[in-house]
Motif scaffolding. Sequence first.
Motif, short mmCIF file in Angstrom:
data_model
loop_
_atom_site.label_atom_id
_atom_site.label_comp_id
_atom_site.label_asym_id
_atom_site.label_seq_id
_atom_site.Cartn_x
_atom_site.Cartn_y
_atom_site.Cartn_z
N LYS A 43 -34.09 -31.03 -3.89
CA LYS A 43 -33.38 -31.42 -5.10
C LYS A 43 -34.00 -30.69 -6.28
O LYS A 43 -35.21 -30.46 -6.31
N VAL A 44 -33.15 -30.30 -7.24
CA VAL A 44 -33.64 -29.64 -8.46
C VAL A 44 -33.31 -30.56 -9.64
O VAL A 44 -32.15 -30.89 -9.87
N LYS A 45 -34.33 -30.95 -10.38
CA LYS A 45 -34.17 -31.83 -11.52
C LYS A 45 -34.68 -31.15 -12.78
O LYS A 45 -35.49 -30.22 -12.72
N THR A 46 -34.19 -31.60 -13.95
CA THR A 46 -34.62 -31.03 -15.23
C THR A 46 -34.78 -32.14 -16.27
O THR A 46 -34.17 -33.21 -16.16
N THR A 47 -35.61 -31.86 -17.25
CA THR A 47 -35.81 -32.82 -18.35
C THR A 47 -34.71 -32.73 -19.40
O THR A 47 -34.64 -33.57 -20.30
N ALA A 48 -33.83 -31.69 -19.30
CA ALA A 48 -32.73 -31.52 -20.26
C ALA A 48 -31.43 -31.27 -19.50
O ALA A 48 -30.92 -30.14 -19.46
N PRO A 49 -30.89 -32.29 -18.84
CA PRO A 49 -29.72 -32.09 -17.98
C PRO A 49 -28.47 -31.65 -18.74
O PRO A 49 -27.58 -31.03 -18.15
N ARG A 50 -28.39 -31.95 -20.06
CA ARG A 50 -27.20 -31.55 -20.81
C ARG A 50 -27.23 -30.08 -21.21
O ARG A 50 -26.20 -29.53 -21.59
N ARG A 51 -28.39 -29.47 -21.12
CA ARG A 51 -28.53 -28.07 -21.56
C ARG A 51 -28.38 -27.08 -20.41
O ARG A 51 -28.25 -25.88 -20.63
N TYR A 52 -28.43 -27.60 -19.18
CA TYR A 52 -28.42 -26.70 -18.03
C TYR A 52 -27.36 -27.15 -17.01
O TYR A 52 -27.05 -28.34 -16.88
N CYS A 53 -26.89 -26.15 -16.29
CA CYS A 53 -26.00 -26.39 -15.15
C CYS A 53 -26.66 -25.73 -13.94
O CYS A 53 -26.95 -24.53 -13.96
N VAL A 54 -26.94 -26.52 -12.90
CA VAL A 54 -27.68 -26.04 -11.72
C VAL A 54 -26.76 -26.07 -10.50
O VAL A 54 -26.18 -27.10 -10.18
N ARG A 55 -26.65 -24.91 -9.85
CA ARG A 55 -25.82 -24.80 -8.65
C ARG A 55 -26.53 -23.97 -7.58
O ARG A 55 -26.87 -22.82 -7.82
N PRO A 56 -26.79 -24.54 -6.36
CA PRO A 56 -26.64 -25.96 -6.02
C PRO A 56 -27.85 -26.73 -6.51
O PRO A 56 -28.95 -26.19 -6.59
N ASN A 57 -27.66 -27.99 -6.83
CA ASN A 57 -28.78 -28.81 -7.31
C ASN A 57 -29.43 -29.61 -6.18
O ASN A 57 -30.42 -30.31 -6.41
N SER A 58 -28.86 -29.54 -4.97
CA SER A 58 -29.46 -30.21 -3.82
C SER A 58 -28.88 -29.60 -2.55
O SER A 58 -27.86 -28.91 -2.58
N GLY A 59 -29.55 -29.88 -1.44
CA GLY A 59 -29.06 -29.35 -0.18
C GLY A 59 -30.12 -29.39 0.90
O GLY A 59 -31.17 -30.03 0.75
N VAL A 60 -29.83 -28.68 2.00
CA VAL A 60 -30.75 -28.60 3.13
C VAL A 60 -30.95 -27.12 3.46
O VAL A 60 -29.99 -26.36 3.56
N ILE A 61 -32.21 -26.72 3.62
CA ILE A 61 -32.55 -25.34 3.95
C ILE A 61 -32.98 -25.28 5.40
O ILE A 61 -33.90 -26.00 5.81
N ASP A 62 -32.32 -24.44 6.17
CA ASP A 62 -32.65 -24.29 7.58
C ASP A 62 -34.00 -23.59 7.75
O ASP A 62 -34.48 -22.90 6.83
N PRO A 63 -34.64 -23.74 8.90
CA PRO A 63 -35.92 -23.07 9.15
C PRO A 63 -35.80 -21.54 9.00
O PRO A 63 -34.88 -20.92 9.52
N GLY A 64 -36.73 -20.96 8.23
CA GLY A 64 -36.74 -19.52 8.03
C GLY A 64 -35.65 -19.00 7.12
O GLY A 64 -35.47 -17.78 7.01
N SER A 65 -34.93 -19.89 6.43
CA SER A 65 -33.83 -19.47 5.56
C SER A 65 -34.21 -19.64 4.10
O SER A 65 -35.23 -20.24 3.76
#
Length: 247
Positions: A43-65
């Motif tokens: 998960k990616v979090k920020t202290t200023a959520p209104r100032r930033y747009c994060v894509r993707p902000n969460s997910g699953v990373i496969d081994p070695g990826s």
Amino acid sequence: MARPEQVLVLEPQHELKFRGPFTDVVTATLKLTNPTDRNVCFKVKTTAPRRYCVRPNSGVIDPGSSVNVSVMLQPFDYDPNEKSKHKFMVQSMLAPYDMTDMEGVWKEAKPEELMDSKLRCAFEMPLENDKTHESESNKTVSSSASSVKTEHSVLPKSASASLDDGEVKKIMEECKRLQMEVQRLRDENKQIREDDGLRKRKVTSMAASHSSSMATSAMRDEGLSTRVLAFCVLFFVIGVIIGKLAL
């Protein structure tokens, strides 16, 4: 109990740099790599959520990826005297083997299972020399792109021209073939009309000959009856004369 160390490899590790001008959206890329042999949730979090747009902000990373996270800073009025206090945190955990719902996994996760890394944000404005160099580079790139575009546009044009010539030849041949077909149909139609006229003339001549033969036979009959009548009158006159002589 201390939290385990972050298993993900972050690039950059400590600071996200955003290069102005900030009159438009400025994007920084955060690369997350999973070197383990397990799936890792993040998960990616920020202290200023209104100032930033994060894509993707969460997910699953496969081994070695790896996953590239785009962090988009929204336009704002930049003040060089104001230091950025914005921060980001990348939170991760090893995914359970039987994971079906990622949100449920985050809710049920224990604190000792969570790993995190923090990054600060830095805003930079390009210097005048950098601006000049950048503009010259942009001009060079644009001129090169335009020349390449021109070359590519010329080549397809010649190719399309040759293709058009071929198409024109095909169309001309098709027109000639259609003209010959039309002429053949005209000749056939003419022949049919001539045959039809000949048949009509034959029928007319046959009808005329039939009518003339009928008229001739009628005249013959009429002449025969006239002669018979004349003979009858003649015989009557002779009979009368013979009768008077006998008296």
